[in-house]
Design a protein around this motif. Structure first.
Motif, PDB file in Angstrom:
ATOM      1  N   TYR A 267       0.806  -1.225   0.000  1.00  0.00           N
ATOM      2  CA  TYR A 267       0.000   0.000   0.000  1.00  0.00           C
ATOM      3  C   TYR A 267       0.840   1.277   0.000  1.00  0.00           C
ATOM      4  O   TYR A 267       0.304   2.384   0.014  1.00  0.00           O
ATOM      5  N   GLY A 268       2.164   1.143   0.066  1.00  0.00           N
ATOM      6  CA  GLY A 268       3.028   2.311   0.170  1.00  0.00           C
ATOM      7  C   GLY A 268       2.996   2.955   1.548  1.00  0.00           C
ATOM      8  O   GLY A 268       3.429   4.104   1.720  1.00  0.00           O
ATOM      9  N   LEU A 269       2.530   2.226   2.558  1.00  0.00           N
ATOM     10  CA  LEU A 269       2.311   2.811   3.889  1.00  0.00           C
ATOM     11  C   LEU A 269       3.573   2.936   4.747  1.00  0.00           C
ATOM     12  O   LEU A 269       3.561   3.647   5.757  1.00  0.00           O
ATOM     13  N   GLN A 270       4.630   2.236   4.400  1.00  0.00           N
ATOM     14  CA  GLN A 270       5.884   2.304   5.165  1.00  0.00           C
ATOM     15  C   GLN A 270       5.673   2.185   6.683  1.00  0.00           C
ATOM     16  O   GLN A 270       5.985   3.103   7.443  1.00  0.00           O
ATOM     17  N   PRO A 271       5.180   1.026   7.138  1.00  0.00           N
ATOM     18  CA  PRO A 271       4.931   0.853   8.574  1.00  0.00           C
ATOM     19  C   PRO A 271       6.189   0.487   9.359  1.00  0.00           C
ATOM     20  O   PRO A 271       6.108  -0.106  10.432  1.00  0.00           O
ATOM     21  N   ILE A 272       7.346   0.813   8.813  1.00  0.00           N
ATOM     22  CA  ILE A 272       8.615   0.445   9.440  1.00  0.00           C
ATOM     23  C   ILE A 272       9.528   1.663   9.555  1.00  0.00           C
ATOM     24  O   ILE A 272       9.392   2.628   8.816  1.00  0.00           O
ATOM     25  N   LYS A 273      10.447   1.579  10.501  1.00  0.00           N
ATOM     26  CA  LYS A 273      11.469   2.606  10.672  1.00  0.00           C
ATOM     27  C   LYS A 273      12.819   1.921  10.849  1.00  0.00           C
ATOM     28  O   LYS A 273      12.882   0.752  11.261  1.00  0.00           O
ATOM     29  N   MET A 274      13.880   2.647  10.555  1.00  0.00           N
ATOM     30  CA  MET A 274      15.228   2.111  10.729  1.00  0.00           C
ATOM     31  C   MET A 274      16.006   2.972  11.699  1.00  0.00           C
ATOM     32  O   MET A 274      16.107   4.193  11.520  1.00  0.00           O
ATOM     33  N   VAL A 275      16.532   2.347  12.735  1.00  0.00           N
ATOM     34  CA  VAL A 275      17.374   3.024  13.714  1.00  0.00           C
ATOM     35  C   VAL A 275      18.829   2.758  13.331  1.00  0.00           C
ATOM     36  O   VAL A 275      19.230   1.599  13.150  1.00  0.00           O
ATOM     37  N   VAL A 276      19.608   3.807  13.167  1.00  0.00           N
ATOM     38  CA  VAL A 276      21.011   3.684  12.778  1.00  0.00           C
ATOM     39  C   VAL A 276      21.884   3.923  14.006  1.00  0.00           C
ATOM     40  O   VAL A 276      21.890   5.018  14.567  1.00  0.00           O
ATOM     41  N   VAL A 277      22.606   2.900  14.423  1.00  0.00           N
ATOM     42  CA  VAL A 277      23.461   2.980  15.607  1.00  0.00           C
ATOM     43  C   VAL A 277      24.917   3.100  15.171  1.00  0.00           C
ATOM     44  O   VAL A 277      25.423   2.250  14.429  1.00  0.00           O
ATOM     45  N   ALA A 278      25.583   4.147  15.605  1.00  0.00           N
ATOM     46  CA  ALA A 278      26.996   4.358  15.286  1.00  0.00           C
ATOM     47  C   ALA A 278      27.734   4.798  16.542  1.00  0.00           C
ATOM     48  O   ALA A 278      28.445   5.796  16.558  1.00  0.00           O
ATOM     49  N   ASN A 279      27.542   4.058  17.597  1.00  0.00           N
ATOM     50  CA  ASN A 279      28.146   4.355  18.896  1.00  0.00           C
ATOM     51  C   ASN A 279      28.690   3.048  19.448  1.00  0.00           C
ATOM     52  O   ASN A 279      27.926   2.132  19.779  1.00  0.00           O
ATOM     53  N   LYS A 280      30.004   2.927  19.499  1.00  0.00           N
ATOM     54  CA  LYS A 280      30.644   1.661  19.864  1.00  0.00           C
ATOM     55  C   LYS A 280      30.241   1.173  21.254  1.00  0.00           C
ATOM     56  O   LYS A 280      30.103  -0.027  21.489  1.00  0.00           O
ATOM     57  N   GLU A 281      30.056   2.086  22.187  1.00  0.00           N
ATOM     58  CA  GLU A 281      29.664   1.683  23.538  1.00  0.00           C
ATOM     59  C   GLU A 281      28.273   1.052  23.519  1.00  0.00           C
ATOM     60  O   GLU A 281      28.032   0.012  24.148  1.00  0.00           O
ATOM     61  N   ILE A 282      27.363   1.680  22.797  1.00  0.00           N
ATOM     62  CA  ILE A 282      26.016   1.137  22.685  1.00  0.00           C
ATOM     63  C   ILE A 282      26.044  -0.187  21.942  1.00  0.00           C
ATOM     64  O   ILE A 282      25.367  -1.156  22.331  1.00  0.00           O
ATOM     65  N   GLN A 283      26.854  -0.267  20.875  1.00  0.00           N
ATOM     66  CA  GLN A 283      26.947  -1.506  20.111  1.00  0.00           C
ATOM     67  C   GLN A 283      27.446  -2.653  20.997  1.00  0.00           C
ATOM     68  O   GLN A 283      26.924  -3.768  20.925  1.00  0.00           O
ATOM     69  N   LYS A 284      28.436  -2.372  21.828  1.00  0.00           N
ATOM     70  CA  LYS A 284      28.953  -3.404  22.738  1.00  0.00           C
ATOM     71  C   LYS A 284      27.873  -3.860  23.713  1.00  0.00           C
ATOM     72  O   LYS A 284      27.782  -5.038  24.061  1.00  0.00           O
ATOM     73  N   ASN A 285      27.040  -2.918  24.156  1.00  0.00           N
ATOM     74  CA  ASN A 285      25.949  -3.269  25.070  1.00  0.00           C
ATOM     75  C   ASN A 285      24.906  -4.148  24.390  1.00  0.00           C
ATOM     76  O   ASN A 285      24.207  -4.912  25.058  1.00  0.00           O
ATOM     77  N   LEU A 286      24.804  -4.023  23.063  1.00  0.00           N
ATOM     78  CA  LEU A 286      23.816  -4.808  22.320  1.00  0.00           C
ATOM     79  C   LEU A 286      24.277  -6.238  22.046  1.00  0.00           C
ATOM     80  O   LEU A 286      23.450  -7.104  21.747  1.00  0.00           O
ATOM     81  N   VAL A 287      25.577  -6.479  22.147  1.00  0.00           N
ATOM     82  CA  VAL A 287      26.114  -7.807  21.827  1.00  0.00           C
ATOM     83  C   VAL A 287      25.475  -8.893  22.683  1.00  0.00           C
ATOM     84  O   VAL A 287      25.091  -9.961  22.188  1.00  0.00           O
ATOM     85  N   SER A 288      25.329  -8.635  23.966  1.00  0.00           N
ATOM     86  CA  SER A 288      24.752  -9.653  24.857  1.00  0.00           C
ATOM     87  C   SER A 288      23.290  -9.928  24.535  1.00  0.00           C
ATOM     88  O   SER A 288      22.762 -10.984  24.886  1.00  0.00           O
ATOM     89  N   TYR A 289      22.624  -8.976  23.884  1.00  0.00           N
ATOM     90  CA  TYR A 289      21.234  -9.186  23.480  1.00  0.00           C
ATOM     91  C   TYR A 289      21.148  -9.689  22.041  1.00  0.00           C
ATOM     92  O   TYR A 289      20.070  -9.758  21.457  1.00  0.00           O
ATOM     93  N   SER A 290      22.318 -10.034  21.478  1.00  0.00           N
ATOM     94  CA  SER A 290      22.405 -10.548  20.114  1.00  0.00           C
ATOM     95  C   SER A 290      22.974 -11.965  20.123  1.00  0.00           C
ATOM     96  O   SER A 290      23.626 -12.386  19.168  1.00  0.00           O
ATOM     97  N   PHE A 291      22.760 -12.665  21.238  1.00  0.00           N
ATOM     98  CA  PHE A 291      23.309 -14.011  21.430  1.00  0.00           C
ATOM     99  C   PHE A 291      24.812 -14.022  21.194  1.00  0.00           C
ATOM    100  O   PHE A 291      25.366 -14.956  20.597  1.00  0.00           O
ATOM    101  N   ASN A 292      25.460 -12.937  21.661  1.00  0.00           N
ATOM    102  CA  ASN A 292      26.913 -12.776  21.614  1.00  0.00           C
ATOM    103  C   ASN A 292      27.495 -12.827  20.202  1.00  0.00           C
ATOM    104  O   ASN A 292      28.662 -13.193  20.024  1.00  0.00           O
ATOM    105  N   GLN A 293      26.711 -12.418  19.235  1.00  0.00           N
ATOM    106  CA  GLN A 293      27.239 -12.290  17.881  1.00  0.00           C
ATOM    107  C   GLN A 293      28.093 -11.022  17.840  1.00  0.00           C
ATOM    108  O   GLN A 293      27.576  -9.897  17.912  1.00  0.00           O
ATOM    109  N   GLN A 294      29.398 -11.224  17.735  1.00  0.00           N
ATOM    110  CA  GLN A 294      30.357 -10.128  17.889  1.00  0.00           C
ATOM    111  C   GLN A 294      30.280  -9.076  16.782  1.00  0.00           C
ATOM    112  O   GLN A 294      30.751  -7.948  16.950  1.00  0.00           O
ATOM    113  N   GLN A 295      29.690  -9.434  15.655  1.00  0.00           N
ATOM    114  CA  GLN A 295      29.590  -8.475  14.545  1.00  0.00           C
ATOM    115  C   GLN A 295      28.873  -7.193  14.961  1.00  0.00           C
ATOM    116  O   GLN A 295      29.152  -6.116  14.441  1.00  0.00           O
TER     117      GLN A 295
END
Length: 211
Positions: free
Chosen positions: A42-70
């Motif tokens: 429908y062209g409704l775009q019911p999604i958004k994209m969050v762009v994270v470019a902060n290494k400290e925050i990224q490291k905090n997300l690793v444990s919630y990513s099943f320890n996927q280090q990427q």
């Protein structure tokens, strides 16, 4: 066409990013636009994209990513989210935008608008969430293709803990539900997976031609 196929042959799900290299702001902007131009139902775009470019925050997300280090290594992490908004408001906003951009008359818009409003009124919240999540997968595929064409490495992820991402990124306040994660960057030279040959069916096995 060969350039596109070569780019898709080049890409793989990166297992290790080079932490000393970053994606340029120009390419990040290009990917943001690619996301925004993705086709959605429908062209409704019911999604958004969050762009994270902060290494400290990224490291905090690793444990919630099943320890996927990427997630911690990447230049940027794209988090694709479903916007938990009332669809009536979204539909009305969409058609207001159509009129602003195209100058379409109420007479032409009214039947289609009514059909869409009725369609969503008859769906449960869970059905709308599943429909919205499908749109995120379309955007993910689009982003991965653009990344490949620009020689940007990526690693699509479904495996993560949504609540953890919501807590770290403050997504509850934004009314967003994270559904997919895409770390991007430059592959590490010692990522052995970069040299693995792709394992795919023959085109004739995966595509059926009806003439």
């Amino acid at each position: 066409m060969s350039n596109i196929i070569d780019s898709l042959e080049w890409r793989y799900a990166v297992k290790k990013f080079n932490t000393s290299k970053s994606i340029s702001n120009e390419n990040i902007e290009k990917l943001k636009h690619a996301f925004n131009l993705t086709a959605t139902s429908y062209g409704l775009q019911p999604i958004k994209m969050v762009v994270v470019a902060n290494k400290e925050i990224q490291k905090n997300l690793v444990s919630y990513s099943f320890n996927q280090q990427q997630v911690g290594q990447a230049s940027h992490v794209f988090v694709l989210c479903v916007e938990k908004s009332k669809m009536k408001k979204a539909v009305i906003s969409y058609f207001n935008k159509v009129q602003d951009v195209r100058g379409t008359s109420d007479e032409i818009i009214a039947p289609y608008k009514k059909m869409m409003l009725t369609s969503f009124e008859n769906k449960t919240e869970e059905e709308i969430f599943i429909w919205s999540k499908h749109q995120a997968y379309i955007a993910l595929g689009n982003l991965m293709t653009v990344c490949a064409m620009e020689k940007i490495d990526s690693c699509p992820m479904e495996g993560f803990i949504p609540q953890g991402y919501k807590d770290v990124l403050g997504l509850e306040a934004l009314n967003l539900e994270p559904v997919l994660v895409l770390p991007i960057g430059i592959r590490a030279e010692d990522d052995m997976f970069a040299d693995f040959k792709k394992v795919r069916k023959e085109v004739s096995e995966s595509v059926i031609d009806i003439k």
